[in-house]
Structures are given as C-alpha cells and as structure tokens.
Enzyme design. Structure first.
Site, mmCIF file in Angstrom:
data_model
loop_
_atom_site.group_PDB
_atom_site.id
_atom_site.type_symbol
_atom_site.label_atom_id
_atom_site.label_comp_id
_atom_site.label_asym_id
_atom_site.label_seq_id
_atom_site.Cartn_x
_atom_site.Cartn_y
_atom_site.Cartn_z
ATOM 1 N N LYS A 133 0.751 -1.084 -0.100
ATOM 2 C CA LYS A 133 -0.119 -0.008 -0.077
ATOM 3 C C LYS A 133 0.796 1.192 -0.047
ATOM 4 C CE LYS A 133 -4.365 0.917 0.148
ATOM 5 N NZ LYS A 133 -5.559 0.226 -0.404
HETATM 6 P P1 NAD Z 1 -13.295 7.648 -3.370
HETATM 7 O O1 NAD Z 1 -12.432 8.739 -3.073
HETATM 8 O O2 NAD Z 1 -13.910 7.499 -4.728
HETATM 9 O O3 NAD Z 1 -14.754 8.104 -2.657
HETATM 10 C C1 NAD Z 1 -14.609 7.983 -1.020
HETATM 11 C C2 NAD Z 1 -15.917 8.514 -0.592
HETATM 12 O O4 NAD Z 1 -15.952 8.615 0.844
HETATM 13 C C3 NAD Z 1 -16.433 9.649 -1.048
HETATM 14 O O5 NAD Z 1 -17.747 9.718 -1.434
HETATM 15 C C4 NAD Z 1 -16.252 10.705 0.110
HETATM 16 O O6 NAD Z 1 -17.226 11.687 0.368
HETATM 17 C C5 NAD Z 1 -16.581 9.590 1.147
HETATM 18 N N1 NAD Z 1 -16.030 10.346 2.400
HETATM 19 C C6 NAD Z 1 -14.924 10.773 2.709
HETATM 20 N N2 NAD Z 1 -14.608 11.207 3.982
HETATM 21 C C7 NAD Z 1 -15.910 10.815 4.681
HETATM 22 C C8 NAD Z 1 -16.248 11.040 5.954
HETATM 23 N N3 NAD Z 1 -15.673 11.483 6.726
HETATM 24 N N4 NAD Z 1 -17.521 10.707 6.088
HETATM 25 C C9 NAD Z 1 -18.300 10.289 5.286
HETATM 26 N N5 NAD Z 1 -17.837 9.904 3.963
HETATM 27 C C10 NAD Z 1 -16.729 10.418 3.891
HETATM 28 O O7 NAD Z 1 -12.831 6.364 -2.773
HETATM 29 P P2 NAD Z 1 -13.194 4.724 -3.218
HETATM 30 O O8 NAD Z 1 -12.271 4.338 -4.272
HETATM 31 O O9 NAD Z 1 -14.684 4.646 -3.327
HETATM 32 O O10 NAD Z 1 -12.799 4.170 -1.762
HETATM 33 C C11 NAD Z 1 -13.466 4.019 -0.557
HETATM 34 C C12 NAD Z 1 -13.043 2.804 0.424
HETATM 35 O O11 NAD Z 1 -12.970 1.686 -0.638
HETATM 36 C C13 NAD Z 1 -11.790 3.081 0.708
HETATM 37 O O12 NAD Z 1 -11.795 2.576 2.001
HETATM 38 C C14 NAD Z 1 -10.689 2.427 -0.103
HETATM 39 O O13 NAD Z 1 -9.440 1.920 0.499
HETATM 40 C C15 NAD Z 1 -11.823 1.080 -0.220
HETATM 41 N N6 NAD Z 1 -11.252 0.208 -1.398
HETATM 42 C C16 NAD Z 1 -11.483 1.077 -2.659
HETATM 43 C C17 NAD Z 1 -11.272 0.006 -3.862
HETATM 44 C C18 NAD Z 1 -11.386 0.602 -5.307
HETATM 45 O O14 NAD Z 1 -10.990 -0.004 -6.347
HETATM 46 N N7 NAD Z 1 -11.661 2.071 -5.576
HETATM 47 C C19 NAD Z 1 -10.933 -1.230 -3.729
HETATM 48 C C20 NAD Z 1 -10.715 -1.747 -2.602
HETATM 49 C C21 NAD Z 1 -11.327 -1.093 -1.518
#
Ligand code: NAD
Length: 447
Positions: A133
């Site tokens: 990571k």
């Molecule tokens: P992203 O940046 O596209 O979206 C993040 C979302 O979280 C946004 O809607 C934002 O408004 C919201 N957010 C941020 N801070 C917040 C808070 N304090 N309260 C409420 N909402 C809040 O990110 P993503 O890619 O969708 O990733 C989200 C999670 O999923 C993370 O934990 C990431 O590690 C995990 N993840 C993502 C992927 C991927 O393929 N994108 C894969 C595995 C895991």
C-alpha cells in the site's frame, strides 16, 4: 437452517490476545492504532489455523517500509515538500500489490494496516499477489490538475527503484484515479530503457482503457461486493430484489455498488458522505445521484432527498448498510444506533474492534472487507494478465471471471466459519492464512 451456518460466536471473545507476538516484536499495543488492531485480528485467526510461530512473526511486520520526501512546484511558483510512503508487507504469493492514496490523513501505521489487508485479500480471493500500500499526505481537492500531475510524477520517480511490474504494482485508492495511474505509468516508462517501455505499462493497474486498462476495472469493487451479496444474502433471509440499503460514501465503491444494486431492484434510502447525509423513504435514484455528485462533488444538496443528521443516518432501518468511505467510521457509538440486518464492508477496515463487538452483540451480521471489496484487486490482476499477454478480454469475460473468484472466496469464508467456529471476519483471515501458511511450509525460510 442456513442461518445457523452463518451465525456463530466471535473468535475474538474465545481466544487469548496475541500478546506474545507483540511482546516478542516489541510492539507496545495502542488500542486506537489501526495497524495494531489489524495485526491482532490476523493473529487471532493465525492461532485458529495453527500457523507456525515464525510465520506469525513474519506476517506481524511488513517486509519493507519506504518513506520519501519530495518537492513539488506549485502553481504560485513556490516549492512544497510532500511526504509519501510505500509499504511492502508480504510477497510470498506473488508481487506486492496495493493502491496509492492521496489524503491529508495518510500516516505510516494506517498504510501498514492497509498493506496487511492486501496480503490477506489477495490470498483469500486466490490472485497471485502479495500485499502493499502507498500514499502521499496531501489534499487532492485543494490541488490543481497541474499540481496533481507534478506531484504524481515526482512521487513515482522517488519510489521508482523500489517498485516494478513483476515486483510491486500500485493501483488507485482514495483520492487517486485512472488519470493519476496514467501519469504514474508514463513517468515510470519514461525512466526505464526505451525498449522495455511496452512491458512496463504493467507497473500500475487501474489505468484508462486506452492505456492498457481493463474494461470493468472501474466498477470492479462494487461489482464484486454485489456478487458477494448475491451469494450471502439468501442465507440471511434477505431478498436482494426487494431490499433496502444505505451507503456511507458515494465515490467509486459506493456509487458503483449503489447503481448495481439498484439495477437488481434494491432500494437506496440513505447516503452519508463528507458533505453530510440525505434520506428518502421512497428511494434515491443512484443514477440521478451520480450526476449530482459529478457536478457538485458531494451528495449534499441533492434535490430528490432530504438532509438528515449523522445519527439519523445510522439509525435508519435498512436491510443492508454498506460503509464505502474511510476507515474506522463504525465505532461502538455508531454501532449502537445501526438498524440494519447486515453490514457489508466496501471500505477497508471501516469498523473498529469495539464497533465489531457491539454489532455482534446486537446480532448484526458483518461481511468483512477483505471479502467484500476484493473485486478491485481481482480485476487489477486481470488487467495485469491482459497487459502481459496483449490479449484483451470483453466486459462479459471480465464479469464472468470476477464472479467466479468472488463466489469461491465467499464460499471459502463460509466453510472457514464452520470449520473454525468463528465470526465472518476471523473466518476470512483463516481462509487467507491457510493458503499463505501452505506456501511458507513448502518453501521454508531461506537459507
Ligand atoms: P473515493 O475517493 O472514490 O470515495 C470516497 C467516498 O468517501 C466519497 O464519497 C467521500 O465523500 C466519502 N467520505 C470521505 N470522508 C468521509 C467522511 N468523513 N464521512 C463520510 N464520507 C466520507 O474512494 P473509493 O475508491 O470509493 O474508496 C472507498 C473505500 O473503499 C476506501 O476504504 C478504499 O480503500 C476502499 N477500496 C477501494 C477500492 C477501489 O477499487 N476504489 C478497492 C478496494 C477498497
């Protein structure tokens, strides 16, 4: 009854804490530290599967922790120094693999925890990668496109000697996207000898399709989560085509999960993001909300739903709550309010150990992150394979192969739950550790 297969007692209440390993590694346990929490949960599972002591010690620390500081020219002409990390936790099963995060709260121990989760996730879903990571401490919302491009190129060059297309392969995470992967890949390729350029596009996954990305990668994490729900929910007496759900986060994971569940007939009734929470009993159109978020950057102000408080959001009665935002959002306090039958973790580590205990006491089923969000790394693996072979798959082929990986992983977790008589999170670690343990047994420790 199917339910009795899924609902069994938490392992964390019936086994000794892995204090011995902490003591041996001189880790002073801090209950609020995400890395310590994660290692503790993994070690509880390691005891259950009887993982050898030396293997437990190896897995309790990352192999490499890289920290870099690098200057970036800002639009106003001054240079700002940024801090970046790449943590390489374990590569027993294959090259290190894991996202790169741009966020103001990037800290080394969180990155270490997320790298551990990648090792477990790749093993559970049987993709031949290890866990890594990375991250840069910055607020991407406050950076211009030019600043983001310069930052990405400098960060890539700062860690370029420590990564490689068959050694450590980054991907997008919170605050990064396909555009950032395009800059990252181009920088890495420019730094390598010209004749290796094409093969080096495998240095990152999550690239735009035009630059070798896979079709289906953008929706993959949401799609994988939906595949898991389709496999698990019938045994929890929930009909997906008729269920209600709420989302924390409406970014990549939350947005795709919402749209794909809506396409299956499920009804989204509440969303919480960084701007606040919204609610509509009659249902929120995920497709309309996507357009609103694309224009405004957040769910707040969406005209087809009413604003509500955070506590009203958590108290909302739904079949399934999907946390798909940041780590540690479901605390003991929020868990007491949650009025859902199932929490399906789209985000990494969204539930604190205290939150976990409260959910368990209240009979709320938790489908763990390393299972639910493994679709992203699975299609990243498909992208990497397609880049290696120069043979590109159709969207249907990607969906079908992803579905197979997710269903088999979900079944592995259900079997481990019965075999080790533990909760779903511990079972997912058990299923992952069985595979890693076998690999270590076969190779032994060099020399
Ligand atoms: P992203 O940046 O596209 O979206 C993040 C979302 O979280 C946004 O809607 C934002 O408004 C919201 N957010 C941020 N801070 C917040 C808070 N304090 N309260 C409420 N909402 C809040 O990110 P993503 O890619 O969708 O990733 C989200 C999670 O999923 C993370 O934990 C990431 O590690 C995990 N993840 C993502 C992927 C991927 O393929 N994108 C894969 C595995 C895991």
């Amino acid at each position: 009854m199917a339910n009795t297969v899924l609902r069994t007692k938490s392992a964390s209440t019936s086994h000794h804490l892995p204090a011995k390993v902490f003591e041996e590694l001189e880790i002073v346990r801090d209950p609020g530290n995400l890395f310590h929490q994660t290692i503790e949960q993994v070690l509880i599972a390691a005891d259950l599967v009887k993982l050898k002591h030396h293997q437990q010690i190896i897995l309790a620390q990352p192999k490499n922790e890289i920290m870099v500081h690098f200057p970036v020219l800002m639009d106003d002409g001054h240079h700002q120094l940024f801090k970046g990390y790449r943590v390489q936790h374990n590569n027993t099963l294959g090259p290190y693999k894991g996202g790169i995060r741009y966020h103001p709260d990037v800290h080394i121990d969180d990155i270490k925890a997320l790298a551990v989760l990648m090792t477990m996730k790749c093993s559970l879903v049987r993709v031949p990668f290890g866990g890594g990571k990375g991250g840069v401490r910055c607020d991407p919302r406050k950076l211009s496109t030019d600043e983001l491009r310069r930052l990405t190129r400098r960060f890539c060059s700062a860690i370029s000697n420590q990564i490689g297309p068959d050694y450590d392969i980054p991907a997008p995470d919170v605050g990064t996207n396909a555009q950032i992967m395009a800059w990252f890949a181009d920088t890495y390729q420019q730094m390598m000898p010209e004749h290796t350029r094409q093969g080096n596009n495998r240095i990152v996954t999550g690239k735009p399709v035009e630059l070798g990305g896979s079709v289906g990668r953008e929706k993959a994490t949401g799609q994988g989560l939906v595949d898991v729900l389709v496999e698990m929910l019938p045994e929890l007496d929930i009909d997906i085509s008729d269920m209600t759900f709420s989302l924390i986060g409406f970014g990549n994971v939350g947005g795709w999960t919402g749209r794909l569940l809506e396409d299956l007939g499920a009804k989204l009734v509440a969303v919480l993001d960084h701007s606040g929470a919204i609610h509509n009993d009659k249902g929120i159109s995920c497709h309309d909300l996507t357009e609103h978020v694309a224009q405004t950057g957040a769910v707040g102000g969406f005209s087809e739903a009413a604003a509500i408080s955070q506590s009203d959001f958590y108290s909302m009665s739904v079949d399934v709550l999907v946390p798909a935002a940041m780590e540690q959002m479901i605390t003991a306090e929020n868990a007491l309010l949650i009025n859902a039958k199932v929490v399906a973790e789209g985000a990494n580590a969204p539930t604190t150990p205290e939150g976990d205990s409260v959910l368990e006491e209240r009979g709320i089923e938790v489908l763990p992150a390393i299972l639910c969000n493994a679709g992203g790394v699975t299609v990243s693996y498909f992208e990497w394979m397609q880049n290696k072979s120069s043979l590109y798959w159709t969207a249907e082929e990607v969906d079908e192969r992803l579905n197979r990986h997710m269903i088999l992983a979900a079944r592995r977790v259900k079997l481990a739950r019965v075999k080790y008589e533990c909760d779903m999170r511990t079972a997912s670690y058990c299923a992952a550790l069985e595979q890693i343990g076998r690999a270590y047994d076969l190779t032994g420790v060099f020399p």
